[in-house]
Design an enzyme around this catalytic site. Structure first.
Site, short mmCIF file in Angstrom:
data_model
loop_
_atom_site.label_atom_id
_atom_site.label_comp_id
_atom_site.label_asym_id
_atom_site.label_seq_id
_atom_site.Cartn_x
_atom_site.Cartn_y
_atom_site.Cartn_z
N ARG A 49 126.66 19.34 43.97
CA ARG A 49 126.81 19.89 45.37
C ARG A 49 128.94 19.77 45.61
O ARG A 49 129.06 20.32 46.73
CB ARG A 49 125.85 18.35 46.48
CG ARG A 49 127.17 18.24 47.84
CD ARG A 49 126.32 17.39 49.13
NE ARG A 49 125.12 15.72 48.53
CZ ARG A 49 125.69 15.27 47.45
NH1 ARG A 49 127.35 15.05 47.47
NH2 ARG A 49 125.62 13.55 47.29
N TYR A 101 131.84 33.08 69.60
CA TYR A 101 130.59 33.63 68.92
C TYR A 101 129.65 32.62 69.32
O TYR A 101 129.94 31.28 69.49
CB TYR A 101 130.60 33.87 67.56
CG TYR A 101 129.76 33.46 66.79
CD1 TYR A 101 128.82 34.11 66.91
CD2 TYR A 101 128.94 32.01 66.29
CE1 TYR A 101 127.67 34.56 66.06
CE2 TYR A 101 127.26 32.48 65.82
CZ TYR A 101 126.52 33.55 65.98
OH TYR A 101 125.63 33.90 65.37
N LYS A 198 128.09 38.46 57.03
CA LYS A 198 128.41 39.50 57.89
C LYS A 198 129.04 40.16 56.45
O LYS A 198 128.35 40.77 55.39
CB LYS A 198 129.62 39.53 58.56
CG LYS A 198 128.70 38.40 59.55
CD LYS A 198 127.49 38.11 60.26
CE LYS A 198 126.71 37.00 60.37
NZ LYS A 198 127.48 36.20 62.07
C1 LIG Z 1 127.23 35.00 62.93
C2 LIG Z 1 128.95 34.54 62.96
C3 LIG Z 1 128.67 32.85 62.93
C4 LIG Z 1 128.13 31.98 62.68
O1 LIG Z 1 127.09 32.59 60.59
P1 LIG Z 1 125.99 32.21 60.41
O2 LIG Z 1 126.44 32.23 59.09
O3 LIG Z 1 124.76 32.39 61.39
O4 LIG Z 1 126.06 30.73 60.47
C5 LIG Z 1 130.75 32.34 63.00
N1 LIG Z 1 131.73 33.45 63.89
C6 LIG Z 1 131.05 34.78 64.01
C7 LIG Z 1 132.12 35.60 64.73
C8 LIG Z 1 129.84 35.10 64.02
O5 LIG Z 1 129.48 36.76 64.03
#
Ligand SMILES: *Cc1c(COP(=O)(O)O)cnc(C)c1O
Length: 385
Positions: A49, A101, A198
């Site tokens: 962790r 977001y 992403k």
């Molecule tokens: C997807 C996203 C998040 C959150 O991320 P997760 O991995 O889904 O928890 C935050 N900011 C933006 C711009 C995103 O596209």
């Protein structure tokens, strides 16, 4: 990162780091715990962790790409956002953009409602509103540029300068562009963070986050909290994300080529009322995009003529585009922000942020661009009948 170019940094991350076997690719260390050398003689790692070799390699790679001091890998993008909240006490104020977001918006508004900090929601391109927000002497200013889903930009250098004048830290969500296309720390931000779910991982098989600080001390404070609240990323996710990261620069090149063609195609299409893409010359912040970004990214949105009925037909007819949340993977995705990514926002807040029922968002993938255009073409045509 010094002299090395970004593609070299991405590809070479962790290569040749194995001291025992000469493995070229860094190993995946799944062990949760590490043996001490002897009584009170710790090694570099003791418990996963707190620290894990695979995660540490990935964290270092992102820190190098963002040219920051320290990287922290978190379990999700949202846990990276949540980690930033640990810098705030109950009397502190955070300024967030009105069109951030949806998940971030939900987190900030709900924590503020419980009194965990003061929240100011503002259109950061409204200079008067921004000045008023900064006059409250916030501890932190959160920036997200380009914004989701309308691809609005915020001038990072300008806002960082103003925020620093009132003693605020600036944190930038760089998820939409990745360090290949924008480096907020070099523009004056103190913290940059990503949903690695992403572009960074890029293959839609990891949910993860990362945060990089410009200063070592702020990074150490946040790393302490990440271990304390237990939100550090798993070794396996780190391994996969590091693997994905190696092709980030080359993937981004093809994303750019495809997105550019799709935006131009949509712009001249009779079914489209408006395209939101910073690469188009009629985007109100095209000049700013050219100044602070290295390219325009591959996210875009558009208003379709015929309202939600046309949206339904479009979604029904696309074959190559998958109707799904998320973005930044090699595959093209299509989504409806109002009922999907931004469903956590009240309808009034959505409309205030410019998210209508006829708004469609695209994450343009790296399939053959002619196939992408042909698919959109036939589905758009059907949507207008
Ligand atoms: C997807 C996203 C998040 C959150 O991320 P997760 O991995 O889904 O928890 C935050 N900011 C933006 C711009 C995103 O596209």
């Amino acid at each position: 990162m010094s002299e090395k170019k970004i593609a070299t940094t991405a590809v070479r991350a962790g290569i040749n780091s194995d001291q025992h076997h000469g493995a070229v690719v860094p190993a995946l260390h799944l062990s949760s715990t590490y043996a001490l050398k002897g009584f009170n003689e710790k090694r570099q790692f003791d418990y996963s962790r707190t620290g894990n070799p695979t995660r540490a390699t990935f964290a270092q790679a992102i820190a190098d790409l963002e040219q920051g001091a320290l990287g922290i890998v978190t379990s999700t993008g949202m846990s990276a956002v949540h980690l930033i909240c640990q810098l705030l006490s109950t009397e502190d104020t955070i300024v967030i953009p009105h069109d951030c977001y949806g998940g971030s918006f939900r987190l900030f508004t709900h924590l503020a409602k419980r009194g965990q900090f003061n929240l100011v929601v503002v259109d950061q391109n409204d200079q008067q509103a921004l000045s008023q927000a900064l006059a409250t002497k916030p501890k932190l200013v959160l920036v997200e540029t380009p914004s989701n889903p309308l691809l609005r930009l915020v001038d990072i250098a300008a806002i960082a300068k103003q925020a620093h004048q009132v003693g605020a830290l600036v944190a930038v969500d760089n998820t939409f562009l990745s360090p290949v296309l924008q480096q907020p720390l070099l523009l004056g931000a103190d913290i940059v963070f990503h949903s690695t779910t992403k572009y960074i991982n890029g293959h839609s098989d990891v949910v993860g986050g990362v945060l990089v600080t410009k200063e070592q001390s702020l990074g150490e404070e946040l790393a302490w909290w990440a271990n304390c609240i237990g939100i550090t990323g798993s070794a396996f996710d780190s391994y996969l994300a590091l693997r994905g990261l190696k092709t980030l620069p080359i993937r981004m090149k093809q994303h750019q080529i495809n997105a550019d063609a799709v935006a131009k195609f949509l712009q001249q299409h009779s079914a489209i009322a408006q395209v939101y893409f910073p690469g188009l010359e009629d985007h109100p912040q095209h000049t700013l995009a050219k100044k602070q970004q290295y390219n325009f990214g591959a996210m875009m949105s558009f208003e379709i003529k015929g309202g939600v009925e046309a949206v339904k037909v479009l979604f029904d007819r696309v074959k190559l585009f998958t109707l799904a949340q998320s973005l930044g993977g090699v595959e093209s995705l299509i989504s409806h922000p109002s009922t999907m990514t931004h469903a956590g926002m009240e309808i009034e807040a959505q409309l205030e942020a410019g998210i209508t029922q006829s708004l469609v968002r695209l994450s343009v993938g790296i399939e053959d661009v002619e196939d992408i255009l042909a698919d959109l073409s036939q589905a758009l045509e059907a949507s207008q009948q």
